[in-house]
Design an enzyme around this catalytic site. Structure first.
Site, short mmCIF file in Angstrom:
data_model
loop_
_atom_site.label_atom_id
_atom_site.label_comp_id
_atom_site.label_asym_id
_atom_site.label_seq_id
_atom_site.Cartn_x
_atom_site.Cartn_y
_atom_site.Cartn_z
N CYS A 1 0.80 -1.23 0.00
CA CYS A 1 0.00 0.00 0.00
C CYS A 1 0.83 1.28 0.00
CB CYS A 1 -0.97 0.03 1.18
SG CYS A 1 -1.41 -1.52 1.91
N ARG B 1 6.57 -11.05 5.89
CA ARG B 1 6.02 -11.01 7.25
C ARG B 1 6.78 -12.02 8.10
NH1 ARG B 1 0.47 -9.65 5.99
NH2 ARG B 1 0.66 -8.07 4.34
N GLN C 1 1.35 -10.98 -3.53
CA GLN C 1 -0.08 -10.69 -3.59
C GLN C 1 -0.46 -10.20 -4.98
OE1 GLN C 1 0.06 -7.77 -0.36
NE2 GLN C 1 -1.33 -9.07 0.81
N ASP D 1 -2.08 -7.79 -5.81
CA ASP D 1 -2.54 -6.64 -5.04
C ASP D 1 -2.98 -5.51 -5.96
OD1 ASP D 1 -3.10 -5.49 -2.65
OD2 ASP D 1 -1.02 -5.26 -1.99
N HIS E 1 -4.68 -1.24 -5.54
CA HIS E 1 -5.22 -0.15 -4.73
C HIS E 1 -5.89 0.84 -5.66
CE1 HIS E 1 -2.12 -1.99 -2.19
NE2 HIS E 1 -3.04 -1.81 -1.27
N LYS F 1 -14.63 -4.26 5.55
CA LYS F 1 -14.07 -5.13 4.52
C LYS F 1 -15.02 -6.28 4.22
CE LYS F 1 -11.44 -8.00 7.79
NZ LYS F 1 -10.19 -8.73 8.02
N HIS G 1 -8.59 -1.39 -1.11
CA HIS G 1 -7.60 -2.46 -1.22
C HIS G 1 -8.33 -3.70 -1.74
CE1 HIS G 1 -4.90 -0.46 1.93
NE2 HIS G 1 -6.07 0.14 2.10
#
Length: 624
Positions: A318, A347, A365, A367, A369, A452, A498
């Site tokens: 992000c 992580r 990911q 991912d 945004h 979410k 997200h």
């Protein structure tokens, strides 16, 4: 066990948990009948079963399970009542000192030392109770079923070592796990699913099919994608990329590392540092501190306070995408801005929680945004949900449920105005209803920055997996002071969405391996066709067929081994190759190929050009 539950929390058990808690006591009774000196600690219900921790000289092995289970069946048949007794602290200590608590009778010289410790941990003023079934009495808050007759459908599953209260300094215990169900059919169904899960275990299949590797020299939880696994990953990435192109996403690339100040602004550092890799100080800082004989504490404190600069392996994509958005001026006419990346993040998971591809320390990911105006949120969320639905339906994962996570109106942990929260929650609720699926509302489960939606998918053997997610965020645009110029010529904050349909490519691939038992649909299979000449005499024709398939974009290999064709077919089936093409004298003479399918066996013969057209259509349609 390190954090003691309150009495009320311990009383909150489902009927199944109550049954399994009671079965743990039955198992303890059986073990004591065989080994009377066993010292029991605690035996709670857990997901899918129960366990009991205990200490004794004899080391339990799976070879002992049959003997223990036979004794458990006797206890169940005796129909012993579970009787609750409230006792004083002094009575409890006396019973423990005599060895009676956690035993079948008093055991002089063998005090129940774990029970004495547990009694000391009970707060003053809290009622102390024990439960009795037959001769067994144990310190316990309950609850239990009525009698041991309810526990007859039980099975011991495994044995391991444990530490009392999770503390290595307090000595090693033995832990026996078991499970129990109300009926024999439910127990047998559970055991059959476990056997099926073993067959489908992605770690086993990943090794056999040469999909991925985890190497201690590289690091735990860090996946090495082998060539075949990389082909599966690439097929998934190509699939989602084609869908993103339709929806107007822009693909970006960002580094694997960023300055600590970036994550200070986002809030990831230092507030979530326990789940992240340690920060990396600049070389100049390290050399300076080394010259000053500084301690590790000085370094860590300086990094946390911002006195020293450093970097971090990125825990999330992000902040990087935010900086791409912030690098240009935006008008409301430019929005929404949709930025997508196959971004690898890191992580720090505890080593005991790591497992194959489904729990890792480095993962990629799918991912994205989205930066939009408040009025665009509902429409963009619907498109994100539609994308997740497309992914799941394409892969035949039609059995899923949707969770809508909202804020707890009585909590103050959430950031942003109530007005923005109301808008975001209304937009998500509307989007789910338009999607036309059943959903549950989970109050208090929203992220601190926004509500979410999560998709929970049930695989072919009934296990739940949390996969795609869509989140609305008012917090990060505020933290980074993002702006766009509205129709009123004033500056406004965009809303950030997200979304990640796969979630993690590693976890998603691990799930797919198990879901399909390694038998990927043709479009996803790393090897789609294997060509098999009956002998070297037909190698030239086999090479021509292989080249034709490769030119058509089919992932094809040529089996050049001198084995008999039956052995070649068996090997291809073990490798889960969807199609096998056999060429012999008849096929060469007729200009055809003999087609075998992994699951459908012999499909007859047809000209190679016809087969190429058929498989190209199957791949293009992503047929299952």
């Amino acid at each position: 066990m390190s954090e003691r539950k309150t009495l009320d929390e311990r009383q909150q058990m489902t009927d199944l948990e109550r049954l399994r808690h009671s079965t743990a006591h039955v198992m303890a009774t059986a073990i004591l009948r065989i080994w009377p000196d066993a010292q029991f600690a605690y035996g709670p219900p857990v997901e899918n079963g129960f366990y009991y921790d205990f200490e004794m000289e004899h080391r339990i092995t799976p070879d002992d399970f049959e003997k223990i289970e036979a004794e458990m069946r006797k206890v169940a048949k005796e129909n012993q009542r579970f009787e609750r007794m409230a006792i004083s602290r002094d009575e409890a200590k006396a019973m423990a000192e005599s060895g009676r608590l956690g035993g079948l009778a008093e055991r002089p010289g063998n005090a129940s030392r774990f029970k004495l410790d547990l009694i000391d941990k009970i707060p003053e003023g809290e009622e102390i109770s024990c439960f009795k079934n037959g001769d067994f009495i144990d310190l316990c808050a309950g609850p239990h079923v009525g009698s041991t007759s309810k526990t007859k459908h039980a099975k011991l599953m495994s044995v391991s070592s444990s530490f009392y209260m999770g503390d290595e300094s307090k000595g090693q215990l033995q832990r026996v796990y078991g499970t129990a169900f109300p009926t024999k059919d439910e127990l047998m169904g559970h055991l059959e699913r476990l056997e099926e899960a073993k067959k489908r275990d992605h770690r086993k299949l990943g090794r056999e099919l040469h999909l991925f590797h985890v190497d201690e020299a590289v690091g735990q939880g860090l996946i090495l994608w082998k060539p075949k696994g990389a082909l599966v990953r690439r097929a998934l990435q190509d699939f989602i990329t084609s869908e993103l192109d339709k929806q107007g996403y822009s693909q970006v690339f960002t580094p694997h590392i960023g300055k600590l100040d970036l994550y200070r602004t986002s809030g990831h550092f230092p507030y979530y540092q326990e789940s992240q890799y340690a920060p990396i100080p600049e070389r100049d800082t390290l050399e300076k501190l080394a010259d000053e004989n500084a301690t590790c504490d000085q370094l860590i404190n300086g990094l946390e306070s911002g006195e020293y600069e450093g970097y971090m392996l990125k825990p999330m994509n992000c902040p990087h995408h935010i900086k791409i958005y912030a690098s240009e001026h935006h008008s409301y006419r430019d929005l929404p801005v949709r930025l997508a990346e196959f971004g690898t993040v890191y992580r720090w998971e505890q080593s005991g929680e790591l497992g194959g591809m489904t729990r890792v320390r480095g993962f990629t990911q799918d991912d994205a945004h989205l930066f939009c105006t408040p009025d665009q949120v509902a429409d963009e969320v619907q498109k994100c949900l539609g994308l997740v639905k497309t992914v799941l339906s394409t892969l035949g994962m039609d059995d899923y449920k949707v969770r809508l996570s909202l804020r707890d109106p009585d909590s103050d942990k959430y950031v942003g105005s109530s007005e923005n929260w109301d808008k975001a929650e209304a937009a998500l609720r509307e989007a789910v209803e338009v999607l036309g699926v059943d959903y549950t509302v989970e109050l208090g489960e929203a992220a601190f920055y926004g509500p979410k939606i999560d998709f929970v998918v049930k695989d072919v053997i009934g296990r739940d997996w949390q996969l795609g997610t869509v989140q609305v965020d008012y917090n990060l645009p505020e933290r980074f002071e993002l702006e766009y110029v509205g129709a009123d010529n004033e500056k406004h904050r965009p809303v950030m969405i997200h979304r990640a349909p796969f979630g993690s490519l590693e976890r998603f691939t691990g799930l797919l391996i198990e879901h399909f038992e390694g038998k990927f649909p043709t479009w996803l299979a790393p090897e789609q066709v294997r060509v098999m000449p009956i002998s070297d005499k037909f190698m030239e024709a086999a090479e021509a067929a292989t080249a034709k398939l490769a030119d058509a974009g089919v992932r094809v290999t040529l089996d050049r081994n001198s084995d008999k064709v039956g052995a070649k077919i068996r090997l291809a089936r073990l490798d889960r190759v969807p199609y096998m093409l056999v060429l012999g004298a008849r096929e060469v003479e007729q200009g055809t190929v003999s087609i075998r399918h992994r699951d459908k066996d012999d499909l007859g013969s047809k000209p190679i050009d016809d087969f190429v057209e058929t498989i190209r259509e199957e791949i293009a349609n992503r047929s299952l």
